[in-house]
Scaffold this motif. Structure first.
Motif, short mmCIF file in Angstrom:
data_model
loop_
_atom_site.label_atom_id
_atom_site.label_comp_id
_atom_site.label_asym_id
_atom_site.label_seq_id
_atom_site.Cartn_x
_atom_site.Cartn_y
_atom_site.Cartn_z
N LYS A 167 0.92 -1.23 -0.11
CA LYS A 167 -0.10 0.00 -0.17
C LYS A 167 0.91 1.23 -0.11
O LYS A 167 1.75 1.47 0.91
CB LYS A 167 -0.78 -0.03 1.29
CG LYS A 167 -1.91 0.98 1.15
CD LYS A 167 -3.00 0.83 2.10
CE LYS A 167 -2.78 1.22 3.51
NZ LYS A 167 -3.73 0.90 4.57
N ARG A 169 1.40 5.41 -0.06
CA ARG A 169 0.87 6.77 0.64
C ARG A 169 0.55 7.68 -0.24
O ARG A 169 1.53 8.23 -0.90
CB ARG A 169 1.44 7.06 1.96
CG ARG A 169 1.44 5.95 2.88
CD ARG A 169 0.27 5.51 3.57
NE ARG A 169 0.25 4.75 4.61
CZ ARG A 169 -0.59 4.33 5.44
NH1 ARG A 169 -1.80 5.14 5.41
NH2 ARG A 169 -0.51 3.29 6.38
N ASP A 197 -3.38 4.86 -0.61
CA ASP A 197 -4.14 5.34 0.73
C ASP A 197 -3.92 6.75 0.58
O ASP A 197 -2.66 7.10 0.70
CB ASP A 197 -3.68 4.79 1.92
CG ASP A 197 -4.47 5.27 3.15
OD1 ASP A 197 -5.30 6.15 3.05
OD2 ASP A 197 -4.08 4.47 4.26
N ASN A 199 -4.97 8.84 2.96
CA ASN A 199 -5.39 9.44 4.38
C ASN A 199 -6.13 10.66 4.53
O ASN A 199 -5.84 11.61 5.17
CB ASN A 199 -3.99 9.76 4.69
CG ASN A 199 -3.16 8.26 5.28
OD1 ASN A 199 -2.35 7.78 4.45
ND2 ASN A 199 -3.46 7.77 6.37
N GLU A 223 -7.91 3.97 -1.01
CA GLU A 223 -8.53 4.17 0.48
C GLU A 223 -8.45 5.62 0.78
O GLU A 223 -7.70 6.41 0.70
CB GLU A 223 -7.40 3.54 1.23
CG GLU A 223 -7.67 3.43 2.69
CD GLU A 223 -6.61 2.55 3.60
OE1 GLU A 223 -6.19 1.58 2.77
OE2 GLU A 223 -6.31 2.64 4.59
N GLU A 224 -9.59 5.80 1.42
CA GLU A 224 -9.96 7.15 2.16
C GLU A 224 -9.46 8.53 1.27
O GLU A 224 -8.67 9.11 1.93
CB GLU A 224 -9.29 7.00 3.61
CG GLU A 224 -10.08 6.45 4.64
CD GLU A 224 -9.61 6.76 6.09
OE1 GLU A 224 -8.69 7.29 6.20
OE2 GLU A 224 -10.71 7.09 6.82
N GLU A 249 -11.34 2.87 8.57
CA GLU A 249 -10.87 3.15 9.68
C GLU A 249 -11.02 4.26 10.73
O GLU A 249 -10.87 4.41 11.88
CB GLU A 249 -9.02 3.13 9.40
CG GLU A 249 -9.02 4.39 8.53
CD GLU A 249 -7.55 4.50 8.49
OE1 GLU A 249 -7.02 4.09 7.33
OE2 GLU A 249 -6.54 5.21 9.15
N HIS A 299 -8.32 -2.45 9.41
CA HIS A 299 -7.09 -1.51 9.79
C HIS A 299 -6.27 -1.90 10.61
O HIS A 299 -6.81 -2.16 11.86
CB HIS A 299 -7.50 0.02 9.62
CG HIS A 299 -6.61 0.90 10.01
ND1 HIS A 299 -6.49 1.46 11.45
CD2 HIS A 299 -5.70 1.67 9.41
CE1 HIS A 299 -5.51 2.40 11.36
NE2 HIS A 299 -5.06 2.67 10.24
MG LIG Z 1 -5.65 4.13 5.96
#
Ligand SMILES: [Mg+2]
Length: 380
Positions: A167, A169, A197, A199, A223-224, A249, A299
């Protein structure tokens, strides 16, 4: 078997500059966790982990005072009853929202630990499952906002460790994020799953810009992209995206997951067992997800307790997704809290839960004593 004592133990360690990772929520400068110890009148003691909520001292205080007073004297094996009491008396009405759910999450894990000890069984069996390999991805606080060459080197290291998925970032500028994803895809070939992700750090425009390139690079999930309350943005993005979305999460309890599932924008659900209400609530969320053919991909929080509980839960449900392997460069909570890591990667990139009663770990009390709370923010 009655609960006789509940005690929160907030723990921390500093992250030196050379081990710090920058991601969409900032640069890591320390890690925190809140451990919860529950004692009973039959001499059994259970331990759980609450997520720190970025203010571990406050979560610990909430456990030591309010939650403790609400559930002392209750049956330690009555996980549903304790959950319902804390919900009714603390969470349902002006009960400090997420903080109380974080606190309850660790308490619930400690009670499951006690249930397992009383039955002399591993957690996966108490949840109705068996030990089996669960596919894992390289996650945790890693693969951050680096130059593509450095990111590629880090990614190749995890693949040589055995991971078949990792994964990255995101949530930086679209141009930099696209360059990172393309560089890693080129380096790892087509057989490795790339997850991303943000975040919660994308605008709708930024997310829309990266998606075509992410789809081209066969990114398996984004993700998010946004904070959980931005439901309209999720709905807009889901309509234009060929890349499945993931989230969970930062969703608390089955009630927020009910909305998330009903919105039908997110294909991969990621409840955190130390945030969303513990093992009891994550089992309920898994059942709700299963009815809609969705998987649970927990998560991972900070310590070996959360990691082991997540793995046992994945073995106890009929819709397991990925386990988030914590490949953070420095995490003594993962490596030394229990004197053993919570999982080992096999040659297929899968992990199994630790064997033994409960979640299969014995905690090192000296380690806990030597990592007292450090005040202040964990990301800057
Ligand atoms: Mg995350």
């Amino acid at each position: 078997m009655k609960i006789t004592r509940i005690q929160a133990v907030p723990i921390s360690f500093p992250v030196p500059a050379n081990k710090s990772v920058t991601l969409g929520i900032g640069r890591s400068v320390k890690r925190d966790a809140v451990l919860i110890r529950v004692d009973t009148d039959e001499g059994l003691t259970g331990w759980g982990e609450s997520h720190h909520g970025r203010c571990p001292g406050a979560i610990a205080k909430l456990i030591d005072t309010t939650l403790s007073e609400l559930v002392l004297g209750m049956d330690a094996t009555d996980v549903n009853g304790v959950w319902a009491r804390v919900y009714k008396m603390q969470i349902a009405s002006h009960g400090m929202g997420a903080a109380a759910v974080l606190a309850l999450s660790g308490l619930d894990q400690a009670l499951w630990d006690i249930r397992c000890q009383q039955a002399n069984q591993p957690l996966y069996r108490m949840l109705g499952g068996t030990s089996k390999p669960i596919k894992a991805y390289a996650g945790g606080i890693a693969l951050g906002w680096q130059e593509p060459e450095s990111l590629v080197q880090e990614a190749l290291g995890y693949i040589s460790d055995g991971y078949r998925a990792l994964k990255l970032r995101m949530g930086d500028t679209p141009k930099k994020d696209i360059a990172r994803v393309q560089a890693v895809r080129k380096a790892v070939g087509d057989d490795i799953e790339i997850l991303t992700d943000a975040n919660t750090n994308y605008t709708l425009e930024a997310a829309a810009r990266v998606l075509p390139a992410f789809a081209e690079a066969q990114v398996a999930w984004l993700e998010e992209p946004f904070p959980p309350q931005d439901r309209h943005a999720y709905a807009t993005l889901a309509k234009m995206s060929n890349v499945p979305l993931a989230a969970g999460e930062n969703h608390y309890t089955r009630y927020e997951f009910d909305t998330l599932i009903e919105d039908n924008c997110v294909r991969y659900l990621q409840p955190d067992l130390s945030k969303t209400g513990g093992i009891t609530e994550t089992m309920r969320i898994a059942a709700m997800a299963g009815a809609k053919k969705l998987t649970v991909n927990p998560h991972t929080s900070a310590t070996a307790i959360n990691m082991a509980c997540s793995l046992h839960l994945l073995c106890g449900v009929d819709n397991p997704g990925y386990f988030e392997g914590d490949v953070t460069g420095l995490n003594p909570f993962r490596d030394h809290l229990a004197g053993q890591v919570a999982y080992k990667l096999d040659s297929n990139g899968c992990v199994s839960p630790p064997e033994g009663v409960g979640y299969g770990l014995t905690l090192d009390m000296d380690f806990i004593k030597s990592h007292p709370l450090i005040e202040g923010p964990c990301y800057v």
